[in-house]
Design an enzyme around this catalytic site. Structure first.
Site, PDB file in Angstrom:
ATOM      1  N   ARG A 234      23.587  83.578  26.115  1.00  0.00           N
ATOM      2  CA  ARG A 234      24.202  82.288  25.829  1.00  0.00           C
ATOM      3  C   ARG A 234      25.642  82.290  26.309  1.00  0.00           C
ATOM      4  NH1 ARG A 234      20.545  79.765  26.028  1.00  0.00           N
ATOM      5  NH2 ARG A 234      19.162  78.965  24.423  1.00  0.00           N
ATOM      6  N   GLU A 263      28.084  74.121  30.648  1.00  0.00           N
ATOM      7  CA  GLU A 263      26.961  73.915  31.560  1.00  0.00           C
ATOM      8  C   GLU A 263      26.604  72.439  31.636  1.00  0.00           C
ATOM      9  OE1 GLU A 263      23.635  76.388  30.583  1.00  0.00           O
ATOM     10  OE2 GLU A 263      24.777  78.248  30.617  1.00  0.00           O
ATOM     11  N   HIS A 281      21.474  79.493  34.919  1.00  0.00           N
ATOM     12  CA  HIS A 281      20.664  79.519  33.699  1.00  0.00           C
ATOM     13  C   HIS A 281      19.174  79.554  34.039  1.00  0.00           C
ATOM     14  CE1 HIS A 281      20.928  78.365  29.191  1.00  0.00           C
ATOM     15  NE2 HIS A 281      19.898  79.165  29.404  1.00  0.00           N
TER      16      HIS A 281
END
Length: 529
Positions: A234, A263, A281
């Site tokens: 994360r 993000e 990601h």
């Protein structure tokens, strides 16, 4: 009644198929909703399915009048306001297992790419046509030490794969013990020991208040010179500004990042450093993972909407299946007892104590406690209260909730007792399950009874005198209220006593008032369960 489900992020069609095939469920897929559009439309939906793109904010929750469940197709729920969902009684479920393998494999891929400088060499060869072997000399993984911060599902899978690469592994996790580490064939360490010993360090914790920036300036100072860092968990676990400084100072020789504090990525400062490699990601971005998380979360949502229990609740305590099977038969009883005891006093409840006796004392009874509190609060809050928000609402009303456990059952295999404290005293009710007979109320205050907690009931406190039962029966007959069953309990001959009646229809208020006026009657309470 048709239930409406909104899918606001792309999900595998294989996962959605069971929802589409279910009767009385309508699925709407709209992956281009703006924040304003989501707020405006969420009120008509019973369930919301998301990945990481949709931001389920408090404002969204406060406009979700019918929302019962939010399903997150993946592990992390930092895009969902859990505090708001809990306050509003909305269950959040995720799919923690579906992408475990993909995330672990991606971590190992990033580790190897980092060690051998594969992305930098590829860029030099393709974009600059440089056949440069000297600039991209890497290091072997064999006999190096991998430090793992967080040894949950993904961290454990990474550890197993790292051992196959002949890395030494040292791990820190609040729930890791030396015994468990020994069984896994890895070294147990404190957080400081992991930071100090790791040649490579990878993080696999959730993003919580306690883990935000757990890898910060102080942490980097404890690491070896030339350490290399991986984050496929994360964004925000690593302080990106501190990482930037550590790379510039040569403390950190390289970093592989799949996740970022913001993000989609807006600030490319870190990526301008040649020591950093990155992916957008992609940890769970495999065909298999996307199908698995969609299938898992859709199945959970379908189960909840059709009256079942969630396998992976986020804002409810999760229990092993074998424990849930043992306590599940007590769910109805616990809610009924909570509902019953709430009617024993009209004063504000200050404290509720729930006593688990017998075999129940050896189990995790948190779901039963929530269910009991839910039943108690329903008298005041109606259907607004549920398993999710019951503890929050109790706390908000100033009610303290306590659990007590004992092996003593006073003749029963299991006994569940609920006691409320008000300004002037205590009221309590106890119940159990009888083989072949189901749930039973076996005690009201200090009086023994045997009553099924269902239907229309009348509780009468009276003096144990001849004629009391007859007068009650005569008056109820006058108003065409038929008595189905009657239980009488007394403290001693001629002393205080109670009658527990089940009736075919609830007595109206004027009937209750006349019952209270009968000779030797102290109080009458109508109870619907």
């Amino acid at each position: 009644m048709t239930l409406h489900i909104l899918v606001s992020d792309p999900l595998s069609e294989e996962g959605l198929q069971p929802l589409r095939e279910s009767k009385n469920i309508e699925v709407t897929v709209n992956t281009s909703l703006s924040k304003e559009d989501l707020i405006a439309s969420i009120g008509r939906y019973d369930a919301l399915l998301v990945r990481s793109q949709t931001q389920v904010t408090r404002e969204v929750i406060e406009n979700a009048a019918n929302l019962k469940v939010i399903g997150r197709a993946g592990v992390g729920v930092d895009n969902i306001d859990l505090e708001a969902t809990t306050e509003h009684g909305i269950l959040v479920v995720n799919a923690p297992d579906g992408n475990t393998n993909s995330a672990a494999e991606h971590t190992i891929a990033m580790l190897m790419a980092l060690a051998r400088k594969i992305p930098q060499a590829f860029t030099a060869l393709k974009e600059h046509h440089r056949w440069d072997r000297k600039s991209f000399v890497g290091v072997e993984l064999k006999n190096k030490t991998l430090g793992i911060v967080g040894l949950g599902r993904i961290g454990s899978e990474v550890a197993a794969r790292a051992k196959g690469l002949r890395l030494n592994v040292i791990a820190y996790d609040p729930f890791l013990t030396e015994e468990k580490a020994d069984k896994m064939g890895i070294e147990y360490g404190t957080l400081d020991e992991v930071l100090q010993k790791g040649d490579f360090i990878t993080v696999h914790t959730p993003l919580l208040k306690e883990t935000k920036h757990i890898i910060n300036r102080d942490a980097f100072q404890k690491m070896k010179d030339g350490v290399q860092i991986i984050n496929c968990a994360r964004g925000g676990i690593i302080d990106e500004e501190a990482l930037y400084e550590a790379i510039l100072s040569k403390k950190v020789a390289g970093a592989a990042l799949d996740v970022f504090e913001e993000e989609p990525l807006q600030n490319f400062k870190l990526l301008e450093l040649p020591e950093v490699i990155a992916t957008p990601h992609l940890g769970a971005s495999t065909v298999e993972a996307q199908e698995n998380v969609a299938i898992d979360v859709c199945q959970d949502v379908l189960e909840i909407l059709t009256g079942g229990l969630a396998k992976h609740p986020v804002n409810l305590p999760s229990l092993p299946l074998e424990v849930m099977k043992k306590i599940e038969p007590y769910f109805v009883l616990s809610e009924k007892l909570g509902s019953f005891v709430s009617r024993l006093s009209d004063e504000a409840i200050e404290e509720v104590c729930i006593y688990y006796s017998g075999e129940l004392a050896d189990l995790n009874t948190a779901p039963l406690t929530r269910n009991t509190v839910k039943g108690m609060l329903k008298r005041y809050l109606g259907d607004h209260v549920n398993d999710v928000n019951a503890p929050y609402l109790a706390k908000k009303k100033g009610i303290t909730v306590n659990e007590h456990k004992t092996s003593s059952t006073k003749g029963f295999t299991n006994l569940l007792t609920v006691e409320i404290k008000t300004k002037t005293g205590l009221k309590k009710v106890a119940g159990t399950l009888l083989n072949g007979l189901g749930a039973r109320i076996v005690k009201v205050d200090d009086y023994s009874v045997d009553v099924t907690p269902a239907g229309h009931m009348i509780l009468i406190r009276h003096k144990d005198q001849p004629g009391a039962i007859g007068r009650v029966g005569t008056l109820l007959a006058k108003f065409d209220v038929n008595i189905a069953t009657m239980q009488v309990g007394r403290s001693n001959v001629g002393g205080d006593a109670i009658m527990m009646l089940t009736v075919d229809r609830q007595a109206e208020e004027h009937v209750i008032s006349q019952l209270k006026e009968l000779t030797d009657i102290f109080n009458v309470i109508a109870i619907d369960l």
